[in-house]
Design a protein around this motif. Sequence first.
Motif, short mmCIF file in Angstrom:
data_model
loop_
_atom_site.label_atom_id
_atom_site.label_comp_id
_atom_site.label_asym_id
_atom_site.label_seq_id
_atom_site.Cartn_x
_atom_site.Cartn_y
_atom_site.Cartn_z
N TYR A 108 0.70 -1.28 0.14
CA TYR A 108 0.06 0.07 -0.18
C TYR A 108 0.97 1.24 0.00
CZ TYR A 108 -3.85 -3.43 1.23
OH TYR A 108 -4.80 -4.23 1.20
N VAL A 109 2.30 1.35 0.43
CA VAL A 109 2.94 2.24 0.28
C VAL A 109 2.86 3.47 1.43
CG1 VAL A 109 4.22 4.06 -1.42
CG2 VAL A 109 3.37 1.93 -2.08
N ARG A 110 1.46 3.91 1.19
CA ARG A 110 1.07 5.06 2.18
C ARG A 110 0.52 4.42 3.13
NH1 ARG A 110 -0.33 6.03 -2.59
NH2 ARG A 110 -2.57 5.55 -1.88
N ILE A 111 1.48 4.05 4.35
CA ILE A 111 0.59 3.40 5.49
C ILE A 111 1.19 4.31 6.87
CG2 ILE A 111 0.57 1.31 4.52
CD1 ILE A 111 2.70 0.28 6.46
N ILE A 112 0.47 4.43 7.83
CA ILE A 112 0.69 4.74 9.14
C ILE A 112 0.56 3.81 10.27
CG2 ILE A 112 0.15 6.64 11.10
CD1 ILE A 112 -0.89 8.33 8.58
N VAL A 113 1.60 3.38 11.08
CA VAL A 113 1.58 2.60 12.18
C VAL A 113 1.34 3.15 13.39
CG1 VAL A 113 2.81 0.71 13.27
CG2 VAL A 113 2.75 0.66 10.86
N GLY A 126 11.32 3.59 6.76
CA GLY A 126 10.51 4.34 5.84
C GLY A 126 9.02 4.45 6.03
N VAL A 127 8.61 3.66 7.40
CA VAL A 127 7.20 3.59 7.91
C VAL A 127 6.93 4.71 9.03
CG1 VAL A 127 5.49 2.15 8.85
CG2 VAL A 127 7.17 1.38 7.22
N ASP A 128 5.97 5.43 8.68
CA ASP A 128 5.78 6.62 9.66
C ASP A 128 5.02 5.80 10.90
OD1 ASP A 128 6.17 9.07 8.06
OD2 ASP A 128 4.74 8.28 6.84
N THR A 129 5.70 6.10 12.13
CA THR A 129 5.11 5.27 13.31
C THR A 129 5.02 6.10 14.40
OG1 THR A 129 6.40 3.35 12.11
CG2 THR A 129 5.69 3.37 14.53
#
Length: 317
Positions: A108-113, A126-129
């Motif tokens: 999905y590329v555009r993810i927020i965890v 590279g994952v917004d967390t």
Amino acid sequence: MKEYGGYIELDTYRLPMLHEGAVALNCGRNALAYLIKAKGIKKIKVPYFMCDTVFEVCKKYGAEMSFYHIDESFMPDNIDLADDEWLYIMNYYGQLDPQYIKELKNKYVRIIVDNAQAYFEMPLSGVDTLYTCRKFFGVADGAFLYTDSKLDEELPLDESFERMHFLLGRFERTASEFYSENVANNDLFETEPIKKMSKLTDNLLHAIDYSFVKERRTENFSLYHEKLGKINRLKLREVKGAFAYPLLIENGAEIRKKLQQQKIYIPTLWPNVVEEMQENSLEYGLAKDILPLPVDQRYGEEDVIYVVEEIKKCTKI
């Protein structure tokens, strides 16, 4: 002008702090607000099984929401993401494996965890967390955000000293005496703007023995699972530094009330889900009947065994 002499304030602590390199903010909801502003997020897909504070932040900062269901393993179910839409992933009880999150990122590329319940799970590159401090430690506020986007504005510095009374009181007395202050502190952040983490919270987070906390939480989770795993309707993976042990059993809501009489306080984490979702939905059942049993660093083996025995009395097993 700097002051010299006089009485001594709280000591300055210098132990290593977890998430030292992240953006340090005043609360979890504002970590999401920071992301929405910094990345210009206009659309976001969020789970139905979610605290309503996330919905409030999206509305406040102009991010249009759509919703998705989760399955019995807390994983997103049947996701269809639009080209300009972001996917909000809640790592419930730390149950989402990092490899699975990596697969979501690749797909999905555009993810927020949201790792509010997985403080010791380090972010993937590279994952917004985002992380929330109050769920794991005795602080009045605080959050961390990992992102490659920075807000082009100067944020004010938060102050925490006036919020500490309920924490200090809880240390020397009982939780019930200061519960209303705790609730008021939570409600305060509904209107708080995005701020940098306070000096006081930052200092307290440098005083924590993170290795001990992680080990104690891990041991308590494992012991609960050893004693209650056979009756737990959830299929759980072992979690290092767990937030809580989620026990899903029939009539969990009624058992919660019985445990409260024994001064075992088990929260309903998302009461908004119980109020808003249909009774036959998976989300309704999870919110109503999961008992997030305490595994935190205040407790040891004797405490866990006591809670287990009280649960057995309530369930007659």
